[in-house]
Design a protein around this motif. Structure first.
Motif, PDB file in Angstrom:
ATOM      1  N   SER A   1       0.812  -1.224   0.000  1.00 15.62           N
ATOM      2  CA  SER A   1       0.000   0.000   0.000  1.00 15.62           C
ATOM      3  C   SER A   1       0.842   1.268   0.000  1.00 15.62           C
TER       4      SER A   1
ATOM      5  N   ASP B   1      -6.650   4.165  -4.746  1.00 13.86           N
ATOM      6  CA  ASP B   1      -7.655   3.470  -5.548  1.00 13.86           C
ATOM      7  C   ASP B   1      -7.204   2.070  -5.922  1.00 13.86           C
TER       8      ASP B   1
ATOM      9  N   VAL C   1      -7.722  -0.067  -2.781  1.00 14.90           N
ATOM     10  CA  VAL C   1      -9.159  -0.290  -2.596  1.00 14.90           C
ATOM     11  C   VAL C   1      -9.669  -1.308  -3.607  1.00 14.90           C
TER      12      VAL C   1
ATOM     13  N   ALA D   1     -11.201  -1.479   3.086  1.00 13.12           N
ATOM     14  CA  ALA D   1     -11.206  -0.634   1.886  1.00 13.12           C
ATOM     15  C   ALA D   1     -11.832   0.722   2.169  1.00 13.12           C
ATOM     16  N   ARG D   2     -12.932   0.721   2.926  1.00  7.86           N
ATOM     17  CA  ARG D   2     -13.590   1.978   3.278  1.00  7.86           C
ATOM     18  C   ARG D   2     -12.662   2.871   4.086  1.00  7.86           C
TER      19      ARG D   2
ATOM     20  N   VAL E   1      -9.373   2.933   3.894  1.00  6.72           N
ATOM     21  CA  VAL E   1      -8.373   3.477   2.966  1.00  6.72           C
ATOM     22  C   VAL E   1      -8.944   4.697   2.247  1.00  6.72           C
ATOM     23  N   LEU E   2     -10.191   4.591   1.792  1.00  2.48           N
ATOM     24  CA  LEU E   2     -10.831   5.718   1.107  1.00  2.48           C
ATOM     25  C   LEU E   2     -10.980   6.913   2.036  1.00  2.48           C
TER      26      LEU E   2
ATOM     27  N   LEU F   1     -16.214  -0.896  -4.954  1.00  2.00           N
ATOM     28  CA  LEU F   1     -16.543  -0.994  -3.535  1.00  2.00           C
ATOM     29  C   LEU F   1     -18.022  -0.716  -3.297  1.00  2.00           C
TER      30      LEU F   1
END
Length: 331
Positions: free
Chosen positions: A115, A121, A124, A150-151, A153-154, A165
Motif C-alpha cells: 500500500s 484506488d 481499494v 477498503a472503506r 483506505v478511502l 466498492l
C-alpha cells in the motif's frame, strides 16, 4: 509523442478514468507503436514498464492477455528499479477473471501489502476484489472485514466513493438484510457508472454484473435489464473477458425467465442519461449541451425526455430537483 512516451501513457490513463474511451484508445495506440515498432528509440526502462502497465489496465485483448501483460510488467518494473501495487493487483485480478481464485487472491493480498507503493484506488480495488472472492467462497465475515478495510483506505485518502466498492457494499448490505443501505449504495454506484466504459472493460463489466445481482434481489427488473444491456454492449466490444462472460450469460438467462418490467424508474437510467443529468443543472441549452457532449441535439433531447419519464417529472427543473432528492446529484 516522440521523446514523451510518459505523457502519452498518462493521457491515455486520464481519458480512461474520465470515461472517454475513444481518446484513451488513440493514446494507447501511440504508446503501443512506440513500444513495439520504434526500433531506433533509446532504451527507457521506466517508460517501458509504465507502457506495459497501461496495456494491462486497458485490457484490450482480454483477460488472458491481461495476465500475460501483468506478468511481463513484473520484469519491466524490476529492470527499472520500480515497485507498484498496481502490478500484483493486475496479476491478481486477471487470475480471478481467468478462474484462478486461489492464485488471484494471493496476488491481491500482495498488492494490499504494498500500500505504500500504490495509489489508494489501487489498494481499494484489490481489497474490493478480495471481498468478491470471499463472497464467492461464502466467507461473508471475511468479505465484510475486507470491505471495511477498503472503506478506511478511502476515508484516509479523502475519497468519498469507489465504483467496485459500492457494488461490494451493496451486496454485503443485501446479505445482512439492510435493504435501505443496499439501495443507497446503488444510488452511489449510479453516479459513478458513466465513467466505467470499455476503456477499462473488465472493471466496467464486473461492476455492472455485481449491481445486476443486487437489482434482481430487490426485484428491480428495469434496473437489472438496463445494466444487462450495457454489459452486452461492453462484451460486444471486449468479448474475451473470462469468467465474466459466463456470469453475464447466467444473469441474462435468469432475466429472460422474469416476467414484467417493474416499470422504468430512476434505476433504469442509462449511462448516457446519467452523463447528461449533471449538465441539466447548468445554464446550457439542449443544443449547447449536445455540442459539449459531441452528439446531435436530437440525441440529447431524446435522453432528456427519457430522464423526465424515468424520474416521473415533466420539466428540466423538476428533473434536477428529483435527481437531488434521490441522491443522483449533489446539492
Amino acid at each position: 509523442m516522440e521523446g514523451h512516451p510518459i505523457a502519452a501513457i498518462y493521457a491515455s490513463l486520464i481519458a480512461a478514468v474520465a470515461g472517454r474511451p475513444a481518446e484513451a484508445e488513440r493514446w494507447a495506440d501511440a504508446v503501443d507503436r512506440w513500444l513495439d515498432q520504434d526500433t531506433s528509440r533509446p532504451a527507457d526502462p521506466a517508460a517501458e514498464a509504465q507502457a506495459t502497465a497501461l496495456r494491462f489496465t486497458l485490457c484490450r485483448d482480454g483477460v488472458e492477455q491481461m495476465r500475460a501483460d501483468a506478468d511481463e510488467a513484473v520484469h519491466r518494473y524490476a529492470a527499472a528499479g520500480m515497485v507498484a501495487a498496481a502490478v500484483p493487483n493486475a496479476q491478481g485480478v486477471a487470475r480471478v477473471l481467468c478462474g484462478d481464485l486461489d492464485g488471484g487472491d494471493a496476488f491481491l493480498e500482495d498488492a494490499v501489502s504494498l500500500s505504500d507503493h500504490g495509489a489508494p484506488d489501487v489498494v481499494v480495488r484489490a481489497l474490493a476484489q478480495r471481498a468478491l472472492v470471499a463472497m464467492e467462497r461464502h466467507r461473508w465475515d471475511q468479505a465484510e472485514a475486507l470491505a471495511s478495510q477498503a472503506r478506511s483506505v478511502l476515508d484516509r485518502a479523502g475519497i468519498e466513493k469507489f465504483s467496485l466498492l459500492c457494488a461490494v457494499q451493496a451486496r454485503l448490505a443485501l446479505h445482512r438484510g439492510d435493504l435501505p443501505a443496499a439501495r443507497r449504495e446503488l444510488v452511489s454506484a449510479q453516479e459513478l457508472r458513466p465513467l466505467l466504459t470499455y476503456a477499462v472493460p473488465h472493471l466496467a463489466i464486473q461492476f455492472r454484473i455485481e449491481l445486476i445481482r443486487v437489482h434482481l434481489a430487490l426485484s428491480d427488473l428495469a434496473g437489472a435489464r438496463t445494466l444487462m444491456r450495457e454489459v452486452d454492449e461492453l462484451l460486444q466490444r471486449r468479448p474475451k473477458m473470462g469468467v465474466l462472460a459466463g456470469q453475464a450469460g447466467e444473469l441474462r438467462a435468469r432475466l429472460s425467465r422474469q416476467r414484467g418490467s417493474g416499470g422504468p424508474g430512476a434505476s433504469a437510467l442509462t449511462a448516457a442519461e446519467l452523463r447528461l443529468l449533471p449538465l441539466l443543472t447548468t445554464h446550457l441549452s439542449i443544443p449547447e449541451i449536445a455540442a459539449e457532449q459531441f452528439v446531435s441535439p436530437s440525441t440529447t433531447k431524446t435522453h432528456a425526455v427519457a430522464i423526465y419519464r424515468k424520474l416521473g417529472v415533466s420539466t428540466r427543473t423538476q428533473a434536477v430537483t428529483r435527481a437531488r432528492e434521490l441522491g443522483l446529484l449533489d446539492g
